[in-house]
Design an enzyme around this catalytic site. Structure first.
Site, PDB file in Angstrom:
ATOM      1  N   ALA A   1       0.679  -1.259  -0.066  1.00 54.94           N
ATOM      2  CA  ALA A   1      -0.120  -0.082   0.051  1.00 54.94           C
ATOM      3  C   ALA A   1       0.942   1.277  -0.014  1.00 54.94           C
ATOM      4  O   ALA A   1       2.207   1.225   0.527  1.00 54.94           O
ATOM      5  CB  ALA A   1      -1.046  -0.121   1.205  1.00 54.94           C
ATOM      6  N   ASP A   2       0.236   2.144  -0.466  1.00 54.83           N
ATOM      7  CA  ASP A   2       0.959   3.579  -0.459  1.00 54.83           C
ATOM      8  C   ASP A   2      -0.339   4.444  -0.112  1.00 54.83           C
ATOM      9  O   ASP A   2      -1.170   4.571  -0.483  1.00 54.83           O
ATOM     10  CB  ASP A   2       1.523   4.172  -1.674  1.00 54.83           C
ATOM     11  CG  ASP A   2       2.593   5.048  -1.515  1.00 54.83           C
ATOM     12  OD1 ASP A   2       3.682   4.801  -1.031  1.00 54.83           O
ATOM     13  OD2 ASP A   2       1.963   6.424  -1.908  1.00 54.83           O
TER      14      ASP A   2
END
Length: 190
Positions: free
Chosen positions: A70-71
């Site tokens: 994820a970011d």
């Protein structure tokens, strides 16, 4: 929750680890050191692109596992805010967000069986106007350098926040309502 494959979280974020644990998943941590630079201006595309890069790096090492990456970025007034690199940048970011509604956007990618599933979620936070001393105190008492926008909602005093719209897990960096749904589908196939 057993899915039949090893799950790897491609992140060292304590918030993401906690969200996965609280959702009942057994997993291993293997942080990705993928390049986090991009010229992409759309915050949803940007966060998905970076989450895909992170997933690809870890999936190359663990092709038989499920990899979750994820970011998270903060977006306000056409500005994408990532993690600050120093005190001055943290102060500038918090000053910019003070008194302003902004979006927290988390892109995610799940790798399994040579396939990548990506998506993004957004939530919004409105902060009240913060004084210079409040911003300095926040920087000095928390670690702003590992958080998009230089803060985590969990670190803020309650009176700093005017309004929150959206899922808390999206704000904390891993939209568990979406992740769990995809993992449930993967579990049905294994």
């Amino acid at each position: 929750m057993n899915i039949g494959k090893k799950i790897i979280l491609a992140s060292n974020s304590p918030r993401r680890k906690r969200l996965m644990k609280e959702s009942g998943y057994k997993f291993t941590i293997y942080p990705s050191n993928a390049d986090e630079n991009s010229d992409e201006k759309n915050p949803h595309k940007y966060t998905m692109l970076l989450s895909e890069r992170k997933a690809e790096v870890v999936a190359a090492k663990y092709p038989d596992s499920i990899v979750i990456a994820a970011d998270t970025m903060v977006f306000a007034r056409n500005r994408l805010l990532g993690k600050p690199v120093d005190y001055n940048q943290a102060f500038e970011m918090l000053s910019f967000l003070s008194g302003r509604k902004h979006l927290v956007i988390t892109g995610f990618t799940i790798y399994c069986d040579n396939k990548f599933i990506s998506g993004s979620e957004e939530a919004s936070i409105t902060l009240r106007k913060l004084s210079k001393n409040e911003i300095i105190s926040l920087i000095n008492t928390t670690n702003p350098y590992d958080k998009a926008g230089a803060y985590s909602l969990e670190d803020l005093p309650e009176d700093f926040v005017v309004k929150v719209d959206g899922e808390l897990s999206t704000i904390l960096g891993l939209p568990m309502h979406k992740i769990s749904k995809h993992l449930e589908e993967i579990g049905k196939q294994h």
